[in-house]
Enzyme design. Structure first.
Site, PDB file in Angstrom:
ATOM      1  N   ASP A  96      -4.881   3.441  -1.804  1.00  0.00           N
ATOM      2  CA  ASP A  96      -5.917   3.761  -0.825  1.00  0.00           C
ATOM      3  C   ASP A  96      -6.495   5.151  -1.064  1.00  0.00           C
ATOM      4  O   ASP A  96      -5.849   6.154  -0.766  1.00  0.00           O
ATOM      5  CB  ASP A  96      -5.339   3.687   0.590  1.00  0.00           C
ATOM      6  CG  ASP A  96      -5.113   2.255   1.034  1.00  0.00           C
ATOM      7  OD1 ASP A  96      -6.090   1.474   1.016  1.00  0.00           O
ATOM      8  OD2 ASP A  96      -3.970   1.911   1.386  1.00  0.00           O
TER       9      ASP A  96
ATOM     10  N   ASP B 285      -6.423  -6.552   4.737  1.00  0.00           N
ATOM     11  CA  ASP B 285      -5.814  -5.219   4.720  1.00  0.00           C
ATOM     12  C   ASP B 285      -5.822  -4.608   6.116  1.00  0.00           C
ATOM     13  O   ASP B 285      -6.888  -4.390   6.687  1.00  0.00           O
ATOM     14  CB  ASP B 285      -6.614  -4.338   3.743  1.00  0.00           C
ATOM     15  CG  ASP B 285      -6.049  -2.935   3.574  1.00  0.00           C
ATOM     16  OD1 ASP B 285      -4.988  -2.625   4.144  1.00  0.00           O
ATOM     17  OD2 ASP B 285      -6.688  -2.145   2.842  1.00  0.00           O
ATOM     18  N   GLY B 286      -4.610  -4.343   6.625  1.00  0.00           N
ATOM     19  CA  GLY B 286      -4.476  -3.639   7.897  1.00  0.00           C
ATOM     20  C   GLY B 286      -3.690  -4.432   8.919  1.00  0.00           C
ATOM     21  O   GLY B 286      -4.066  -5.550   9.262  1.00  0.00           O
ATOM     22  N   GLY B 287      -2.575  -3.877   9.367  1.00  0.00           N
ATOM     23  CA  GLY B 287      -1.784  -4.514  10.416  1.00  0.00           C
ATOM     24  C   GLY B 287      -1.055  -5.770   9.977  1.00  0.00           C
ATOM     25  O   GLY B 287      -0.729  -6.629  10.812  1.00  0.00           O
TER      26      GLY B 287
ATOM     27  N   HIS C 252      -8.494   0.837  -3.751  1.00  0.00           N
ATOM     28  CA  HIS C 252      -9.372   0.616  -2.599  1.00  0.00           C
ATOM     29  C   HIS C 252     -10.087   1.931  -2.296  1.00  0.00           C
ATOM     30  O   HIS C 252      -9.493   2.847  -1.724  1.00  0.00           O
ATOM     31  CB  HIS C 252      -8.499   0.139  -1.425  1.00  0.00           C
ATOM     32  CG  HIS C 252      -9.241  -0.067  -0.144  1.00  0.00           C
ATOM     33  ND1 HIS C 252      -8.597  -0.241   1.074  1.00  0.00           N
ATOM     34  CD2 HIS C 252     -10.575  -0.135   0.136  1.00  0.00           C
ATOM     35  CE1 HIS C 252      -9.497  -0.400   2.029  1.00  0.00           C
ATOM     36  NE2 HIS C 252     -10.702  -0.333   1.486  1.00  0.00           N
TER      37      HIS C 252
ATOM     38  N   GLY D  98       1.268  -1.871   4.193  1.00  0.00           N
ATOM     39  CA  GLY D  98       1.749  -0.506   3.983  1.00  0.00           C
ATOM     40  C   GLY D  98       2.997  -0.242   4.784  1.00  0.00           C
ATOM     41  O   GLY D  98       4.126  -0.301   4.274  1.00  0.00           O
TER      42      GLY D  98
ATOM     43  N   MET E 187      -9.131   7.939  -0.115  1.00  0.00           N
ATOM     44  CA  MET E 187     -10.006   8.379   0.989  1.00  0.00           C
ATOM     45  C   MET E 187     -10.509   9.782   0.677  1.00  0.00           C
ATOM     46  O   MET E 187      -9.736  10.628   0.220  1.00  0.00           O
ATOM     47  CB  MET E 187      -9.223   8.404   2.307  1.00  0.00           C
ATOM     48  CG  MET E 187      -8.530   7.094   2.636  1.00  0.00           C
ATOM     49  SD  MET E 187      -7.741   7.154   4.255  1.00  0.00           S
ATOM     50  CE  MET E 187      -6.749   5.658   4.194  1.00  0.00           C
TER      51      MET E 187
ATOM     52  N   MET F   8     -11.310  -6.094   5.946  1.00  0.00           N
ATOM     53  CA  MET F   8     -10.509  -5.103   6.678  1.00  0.00           C
ATOM     54  C   MET F   8     -10.161  -5.657   8.056  1.00  0.00           C
ATOM     55  O   MET F   8     -11.042  -6.062   8.811  1.00  0.00           O
ATOM     56  CB  MET F   8     -11.289  -3.791   6.848  1.00  0.00           C
ATOM     57  CG  MET F   8     -11.468  -2.984   5.581  1.00  0.00           C
ATOM     58  SD  MET F   8      -9.941  -2.551   4.706  1.00  0.00           S
ATOM     59  CE  MET F   8      -9.049  -1.594   5.937  1.00  0.00           C
TER      60      MET F   8
ATOM     61  N   SER G 100       0.856  -1.193   0.000  1.00  0.00           N
ATOM     62  CA  SER G 100       0.000   0.000   0.000  1.00  0.00           C
ATOM     63  C   SER G 100       0.886   1.235   0.000  1.00  0.00           C
ATOM     64  O   SER G 100       1.687   1.425   0.924  1.00  0.00           O
ATOM     65  CB  SER G 100      -0.897   0.019   1.237  1.00  0.00           C
ATOM     66  OG  SER G 100      -1.393   1.335   1.423  1.00  0.00           O
TER      67      SER G 100
ATOM     68  N   HIS H 220      -1.329  -1.476  -4.133  1.00  0.00           N
ATOM     69  CA  HIS H 220      -2.592  -1.136  -3.459  1.00  0.00           C
ATOM     70  C   HIS H 220      -2.690   0.381  -3.265  1.00  0.00           C
ATOM     71  O   HIS H 220      -1.802   0.998  -2.671  1.00  0.00           O
ATOM     72  CB  HIS H 220      -2.629  -1.871  -2.110  1.00  0.00           C
ATOM     73  CG  HIS H 220      -3.920  -1.765  -1.368  1.00  0.00           C
ATOM     74  ND1 HIS H 220      -5.013  -2.575  -1.644  1.00  0.00           N
ATOM     75  CD2 HIS H 220      -4.315  -0.954  -0.359  1.00  0.00           C
ATOM     76  CE1 HIS H 220      -6.006  -2.267  -0.819  1.00  0.00           C
ATOM     77  NE2 HIS H 220      -5.609  -1.277  -0.031  1.00  0.00           N
TER      78      HIS H 220
ATOM     79  N   MET I 243     -12.260   4.204  -0.323  1.00  0.00           N
ATOM     80  CA  MET I 243     -12.904   4.471   0.968  1.00  0.00           C
ATOM     81  C   MET I 243     -13.581   5.822   0.816  1.00  0.00           C
ATOM     82  O   MET I 243     -13.084   6.854   1.293  1.00  0.00           O
ATOM     83  CB  MET I 243     -11.856   4.467   2.080  1.00  0.00           C
ATOM     84  CG  MET I 243     -11.359   3.062   2.421  1.00  0.00           C
ATOM     85  SD  MET I 243      -9.793   3.056   3.317  1.00  0.00           S
ATOM     86  CE  MET I 243      -8.663   3.122   1.925  1.00  0.00           C
TER      87      MET I 243
HETATM   88  C1  DX5 Z   1      -6.190   1.524   5.819  1.00  0.00           C
HETATM   89  C2  DX5 Z   1      -5.765   1.171   4.424  1.00  0.00           C
HETATM   90  C3  DX5 Z   1      -4.618   0.237   4.358  1.00  0.00           C
HETATM   91  C4  DX5 Z   1      -3.335   0.755   4.967  1.00  0.00           C
HETATM   92  C5  DX5 Z   1      -2.682  -0.418   5.604  1.00  0.00           C
HETATM   93  O1  DX5 Z   1      -7.377   2.218   5.760  1.00  0.00           O
HETATM   94  O2  DX5 Z   1      -6.838   0.585   3.727  1.00  0.00           O
HETATM   95  O3  DX5 Z   1      -4.389  -0.218   3.034  1.00  0.00           O
HETATM   96  O4  DX5 Z   1      -2.442   1.327   4.065  1.00  0.00           O
HETATM   97  O5  DX5 Z   1      -1.606   0.025   6.325  1.00  0.00           O
HETATM   98  P1  DX5 Z   1      -0.766  -0.927   7.294  1.00  0.00           P
HETATM   99  O6  DX5 Z   1      -0.262  -2.057   6.460  1.00  0.00           O
HETATM  100  O7  DX5 Z   1       0.308  -0.025   7.798  1.00  0.00           O
HETATM  101  O8  DX5 Z   1      -1.714  -1.387   8.361  1.00  0.00           O
HETATM  102 ZN    ZN Z   2      -6.417  -0.392   1.737  1.00  0.00          ZN
END
Ligand code: DX5
Ligand code: ZN
Length: 220
Positions: A36, A180-182, A68, A202, A38, A142, A9, A34, A70
């Site tokens: 993101d 996606d996330g963590g 992605h 990310g 927003m 997520m 990401s 990826h 959002m």
């Molecule tokens: C969060 C995003 C993710 C984000 C993940 O809203 O959708 O794609 O970049 O970041 P990490 O990998 O640092 O959790």
């Molecule tokens: Zn994402």
């Protein structure tokens, strides 16, 4: 064994040198990039729009531009992102309050010639996506609240992954299962064990000097 795909990401990348940040991850083993998006409405933060996708596309090589969204009204943005070079657009179940609008968005993405994914936030029950599943190319679970990078992986996403793995395998159609996330070397292994085959990361990749090493650690 399912082939595992790493999707860096760019949210955690250096935006002053975004072209080279994108360029570096494909030889390092990434198959998706990826993106993101927003809008400051669906989530508090604002990131970028189609213009950035257009800018990075020439540097993405064969990586799937995994967008992605959002945003509050994803359907209104499909044509712009398609024209900018997105190949896969994932929108959120929660962006609309009824299935008619959700199906209209899914069909608009396919009509634009793109792959379509749908995502659910951590508090949304997984079964709401079942009516859409036969038409989807990707399901995105997520594992943090959407909105920012660097958050902690939520364990409750794991049972959602195994739920979708079972339903996808039963359908017998190629549908990616993305998380996606963590994601880091430890949570990646667990997510794969529960059925994920696309790992978004990310901060774990872009927050480290050696991108190739980090990507390889996710694939191990
Ligand atoms: C969060 C995003 C993710 C984000 C993940 O809203 O959708 O794609 O970049 O970041 P990490 O990998 O640092 O959790
Ligand atoms: Zn994402």
């Amino acid at each position: 064994m399912r082939p595992i795909i790493v999707a860096p990401s760019i949210l955690s990348a250096d935006f002053d040198h975004i072209e080279s940040e994108v360029l570096k991850v494909e030889p390092a083993g990434a198959k998706f990039i990826h993106l993101d998006v927003m809008d400051g409405v669906f989530v508090p933060a604002k990131t970028f729009g189609p213009e950035l996708v257009r800018r990075i596309s020439p540097f993405a090589g064969k990586m799937i531009r995994d967008t992605h969204l959002m945003v509050a009204d994803p359907k209104s943005m499909i044509d712009e992102f398609a024209a900018a070079g997105s190949e896969l657009i994932t929108f959120h179940y929660e962006s609309y309050d009824n299935d008619e609008d959700r199906f209209a968005c899914l069909h608009a993405i396919h009509d634009a010639g793109l792959l379509c994914g749908m995502s659910i936030k951590p508090d949304t029950p997984e079964d709401v996506l079942l009516p859409f599943l036969p038409e989807l190319d990707l399901v995105l679970v997520m594992s943090v609240e959407p909105g920012k990078g660097g958050q902690k992986f939520m364990e409750k996403s794991l049972q959602k992954l195994s739920y979708f793995r079972k339903h996808i395998d039963e359908l017998g159609k190629k549908i990616y299962l993305e998380v996606d996330g963590g994601i880091n070397d430890e949570t990646a292994k667990i997510a794969v064990r529960f059925g994920a085959d696309v790992l978004v990361a990310g901060s774990y990749i872009y927050g480290h000097e050696d991108y190739a090493r980090r990507i390889q650690e996710l694939l191990r």
